[in-house]
Design a protein around this motif. Structure first.
Motif, mmCIF file in Angstrom:
data_model
loop_
_atom_site.group_PDB
_atom_site.id
_atom_site.type_symbol
_atom_site.label_atom_id
_atom_site.label_comp_id
_atom_site.label_asym_id
_atom_site.label_seq_id
_atom_site.Cartn_x
_atom_site.Cartn_y
_atom_site.Cartn_z
ATOM 1 N N ALA A 45 11.467 19.589 72.041
ATOM 2 C CA ALA A 45 12.151 20.381 70.842
ATOM 3 C C ALA A 45 11.209 20.807 69.825
ATOM 4 C CB ALA A 45 13.410 19.497 70.574
ATOM 5 N N GLY A 46 10.399 19.821 69.377
ATOM 6 C CA GLY A 46 9.703 20.063 68.275
ATOM 7 C C GLY A 46 8.754 21.365 68.558
ATOM 8 N N LEU A 47 8.199 21.408 69.641
ATOM 9 C CA LEU A 47 7.549 22.703 70.135
ATOM 10 C C LEU A 47 8.206 23.924 70.191
ATOM 11 C CD1 LEU A 47 5.065 21.057 72.860
ATOM 12 C CD2 LEU A 47 4.276 21.729 70.613
ATOM 13 N N ALA A 48 9.452 23.747 70.486
ATOM 14 C CA ALA A 48 10.263 25.110 70.504
ATOM 15 C C ALA A 48 10.500 25.568 68.948
ATOM 16 C CB ALA A 48 11.604 24.667 71.152
ATOM 17 N N VAL A 49 10.828 24.508 68.070
ATOM 18 C CA VAL A 49 11.045 24.874 66.629
ATOM 19 C C VAL A 49 9.826 25.462 66.250
ATOM 20 C CG1 VAL A 49 11.350 23.702 64.383
ATOM 21 C CG2 VAL A 49 12.689 23.219 66.327
ATOM 22 N N LEU A 50 8.487 24.797 66.488
ATOM 23 C CA LEU A 50 7.006 25.374 66.094
ATOM 24 C C LEU A 50 6.951 26.677 66.553
ATOM 25 C CD1 LEU A 50 4.405 24.546 64.605
ATOM 26 C CD2 LEU A 50 3.658 23.831 66.757
ATOM 27 N N GLY A 51 7.201 27.156 67.776
ATOM 28 C CA GLY A 51 7.247 28.409 68.379
ATOM 29 C C GLY A 51 8.048 29.369 67.537
ATOM 30 N N TRP A 52 9.168 28.897 67.060
ATOM 31 C CA TRP A 52 10.071 30.043 66.223
ATOM 32 C C TRP A 52 9.528 30.096 65.096
ATOM 33 C CZ3 TRP A 52 12.998 33.314 67.924
ATOM 34 C CH2 TRP A 52 13.696 33.150 69.280
ATOM 35 N N ALA A 99 5.732 37.516 62.085
ATOM 36 C CA ALA A 99 6.341 38.569 61.391
ATOM 37 C C ALA A 99 6.528 39.016 60.061
ATOM 38 C CB ALA A 99 7.838 38.562 62.081
ATOM 39 N N ALA A 100 6.526 37.928 59.342
ATOM 40 C CA ALA A 100 6.407 38.160 57.962
ATOM 41 C C ALA A 100 4.813 38.585 57.389
ATOM 42 C CB ALA A 100 6.711 36.586 57.298
ATOM 43 N N LEU A 101 3.943 38.330 58.001
ATOM 44 C CA LEU A 101 2.709 38.582 57.584
ATOM 45 C C LEU A 101 2.296 39.762 58.141
ATOM 46 C CD1 LEU A 101 0.766 35.173 58.554
ATOM 47 C CD2 LEU A 101 1.295 36.047 56.443
ATOM 48 N N ASN A 102 2.812 40.442 59.009
ATOM 49 C CA ASN A 102 2.597 41.880 59.650
ATOM 50 C C ASN A 102 3.819 42.844 59.171
ATOM 51 O OD1 ASN A 102 -0.127 41.115 60.759
ATOM 52 N ND2 ASN A 102 0.905 39.906 62.088
ATOM 53 N N ILE A 157 6.421 32.442 65.276
ATOM 54 C CA ILE A 157 7.225 34.038 65.510
ATOM 55 C C ILE A 157 7.644 34.303 64.012
ATOM 56 C CG2 ILE A 157 9.055 35.248 66.312
ATOM 57 C CD1 ILE A 157 8.885 33.372 68.983
ATOM 58 N N ALA A 158 8.347 33.681 63.398
ATOM 59 C CA ALA A 158 8.743 34.121 61.978
ATOM 60 C C ALA A 158 7.469 34.476 60.908
ATOM 61 C CB ALA A 158 9.661 33.022 61.429
ATOM 62 N N SER A 159 6.693 33.654 61.017
ATOM 63 C CA SER A 159 5.577 33.680 60.121
ATOM 64 C C SER A 159 4.701 34.914 60.383
ATOM 65 C CB SER A 159 4.741 32.388 59.835
ATOM 66 O OG SER A 159 4.068 32.054 61.472
#
Length: 150
Positions: A133-140, A147-150, A143-145
């Protein structure tokens, strides 16, 4: 359940190990969506310029568009300036995002089952469910970071 020398041993270990495996399988689509987002961003300008709709401002070599990475869906968005003054957007990444959301739901369901069956699972199985579950959250978060950086 068998007790020996005050140590509580669980039974049905294969069933709980299958639950751990399901948790890790549910985590994989999130990382697949991140990989898709990275690959979409890498080829963003080439793909946006080759897939321009008719009526886009500019010539074939010099189109007016903007490309960026997005969080939901985890992919690429191309925004074209049209000849009539409007804009037209094209978005990629919906299939991988739907799979990633489904996988996250599976991870959360496995986590809830783990919490409800806390005493019947071994400590290692409980930890591995939380790692998935922690790796799934880390994946999201990745993805968010991105998208925010690019």
């Amino acid at each position: 359940m068998v007790q020996r020398r005050g140590i509580r041993q669980t039974t049905g270990g294969a069933r709980w190990s299958l639950l751990v495996l399901i948790g890790f399988v549910g985590m994989l689509p999130v990382w697949w969506a991140l990989l898709g987002q990275l690959l979409e961003h890498r080829e963003a300008y080439t793909a946006c310029s080759s897939g321009a709709p008719p009526g886009t401002v500019g010539s074939l070599e010099n189109l007016r568009f903007h490309a960026d990475s997005t969080f939901l869906p985890a992919g690429r968005r191309c925004v074209y300036d049209m000849a009539d003054g409007s804009t037209q957007a094209w978005q990629t990444g919906w299939p991988s995002t739907i799979w990633a959301l489904s996988g996250t739901g599976v991870c959360l369901l496995v986590l809830v089952v783990c919490w409800l069956s806390w005493r019947r699972m071994s400590p290692m199985q409980r930890m591995l469910v939380h790692v998935a579950a922690g790796l799934a959250v880390l994946g999201w978060v990745a993805i968010a970071s991105f998208a925010a950086l690019n």
